[in-house]
Design a protein around this motif. Structure first.
Motif, PDB file in Angstrom:
ATOM      1  N   ALA A 129       0.132  -9.228  11.625  1.00 45.30           N
ATOM      2  CA  ALA A 129       0.432 -10.177  10.237  1.00 45.30           C
ATOM      3  C   ALA A 129      -0.899 -10.794   9.997  1.00 45.30           C
ATOM      4  CB  ALA A 129       1.212 -11.226  10.811  1.00 45.30           C
TER       5      ALA A 129
ATOM      6  N   ARG B 169      -2.251 -10.420   6.217  1.00 46.29           N
ATOM      7  CA  ARG B 169      -2.765 -11.363   5.366  1.00 46.29           C
ATOM      8  C   ARG B 169      -4.209 -11.392   4.685  1.00 46.29           C
ATOM      9  NH1 ARG B 169       0.157 -14.254   9.274  1.00 46.29           N
ATOM     10  NH2 ARG B 169      -2.007 -14.954  10.084  1.00 46.29           N
TER      11      ARG B 169
ATOM     12  N   ALA C 287      -4.733  -6.828   3.840  1.00 49.02           N
ATOM     13  CA  ALA C 287      -3.788  -6.567   2.918  1.00 49.02           C
ATOM     14  C   ALA C 287      -3.878  -5.118   2.465  1.00 49.02           C
ATOM     15  CB  ALA C 287      -3.720  -7.395   1.595  1.00 49.02           C
TER      16      ALA C 287
ATOM     17  N   GLU D  47       8.332 -10.156   5.073  1.00 50.42           N
ATOM     18  CA  GLU D  47       7.926 -11.380   4.445  1.00 50.42           C
ATOM     19  C   GLU D  47       6.637 -11.264   3.827  1.00 50.42           C
ATOM     20  OE1 GLU D  47       9.125 -14.436   6.943  1.00 50.42           O
ATOM     21  OE2 GLU D  47      11.163 -14.022   6.707  1.00 50.42           O
ATOM     22  N   LEU D  48       5.596 -10.454   4.312  1.00 51.98           N
ATOM     23  CA  LEU D  48       4.175 -10.360   4.166  1.00 51.98           C
ATOM     24  C   LEU D  48       3.853  -9.253   3.092  1.00 51.98           C
ATOM     25  CD1 LEU D  48       2.648 -10.928   7.510  1.00 51.98           C
ATOM     26  CD2 LEU D  48       2.690 -12.620   5.619  1.00 51.98           C
TER      27      LEU D  48
ATOM     28  N   LYS E  23       3.504  -1.710   1.358  1.00 57.09           N
ATOM     29  CA  LYS E  23       3.811  -2.234  -0.054  1.00 57.09           C
ATOM     30  C   LYS E  23       4.338  -1.494  -0.957  1.00 57.09           C
ATOM     31  CE  LYS E  23       0.187  -5.881   0.634  1.00 57.09           C
ATOM     32  NZ  LYS E  23      -0.770  -6.688  -0.061  1.00 57.09           N
TER      33      LYS E  23
END
Length: 262
Positions: free
Chosen positions: A21, A25, A28, A51-52, A73
């Motif tokens: 995580a 963050r 990315a 959620e990220l 993503k």
């Protein structure tokens, strides 16, 4: 569609959820490929990663061992896996992006401690795995593809802290390097990391056994990013995020990054 990709042997995705995580963050990458997840897919913390922003997933898992995951993503389509050498292990998964690029995520067997298949079954399995990779690439020549993962071989002399001292150590033996080179050649793969960083010592793994891994710096480059020749020129910005090896409860591997303008 430019994107940045990272590959990381995480050595248990559940145990190290927090640093995965953190990477998501702070760095990315558009796509994060993990190996050695050591978890069935249904027990991986995929909701937390979604959620990220990493809501697109192609993964294969098994309890306690192996396991590979592509977290993205960007929309992607799971296009399957292969059980090379018929080991019954979760060591490969592939996914296709909307621009037609296929990403292969591999976790090649480590091969045990003795580089002799007559006394070490695991070493034989590693060589057989690489041979089947070679044959697959030769039979179905990949195009517009990226291959990443922990390939568990440091092929170049400057991919290890001491070429001479590691010649008989699993991960840098001539027979392993030859097998990996044959698989790379069969698929027309370009070593993106070394195309970007052609000179100098370069490592992505440091043993837990070293009390001060950073100062000792006895590393090996076991984690790789390759691309087929038709898109290799679109790659740039390769780097190994060494500092992640020093994070709390770290993996013994560091993430490897590359960007592609496709």
């Amino acid at each position: 569609m430019p994107f940045t990709l990272a590959t990381w042997n995480i050595n248990s995705v559940r145990l190290r959820e927090e640093i995965v995580a953190r990477l998501m963050r702070e760095e990315a990458p558009d796509i994060l490929c993990l190996q050695e997840c050591k978890s069935p897919v249904e027990k991986m913390p995929l909701e937390a990663f979604a959620e990220l922003g990493y809501g697109h997933v192609a993964a294969r898992g098994q309890k306690g061992y192996n396991g590979v995951a592509i977290l993205s993503k960007l929309p992607l389509r799971d296009v399957g896996d292969k059980d090379f050498a018929d080991l019954g292990h979760a060591r490969h998964v592939a996914a296709e992006l909307e621009n037609g690029v296929t990403i292969h995520n591999f976790y090649v067997p480590a091969g045990g401690d003795v580089p002799d298949r007559s006394v070490n079954e695991k070493f034989g399995q590693k060589l057989d795995y690489l041979t089947e990779m070679r044959d697959w690439f030769r039979d179905s020549r990949p195009e517009k593809s990226i291959l990443v993962g922990d390939l568990n071989i440091a092929p170049r002399e400057d991919d290890v802290w001491s070429h001479k001292q590691l010649l008989k150590i699993v991960s840098h033996t001539p027979v392993e390097v030859e097998h990996l080179g044959d698989a790379q050649e069969a698929g027309g793969w370009v070593d993106v990391t070394r195309a970007d960083i052609p000179e100098g010592q370069l490592y992505s793994w440091w043993s837990y056994r070293a009390k001060d891994w950073d100062a000792a710096d006895k590393g090996r480059r076991l984690d790789h990013v390759w691309a087929t020749g038709d898109i290799a020129n679109a790659a740039h910005g390769s780097r190994i995020m060494r500092e992640a090896r020093g994070w709390e409860k770290p993996s013994d591997h560091a993430p490897v990054f590359a960007s592609f303008d496709l």
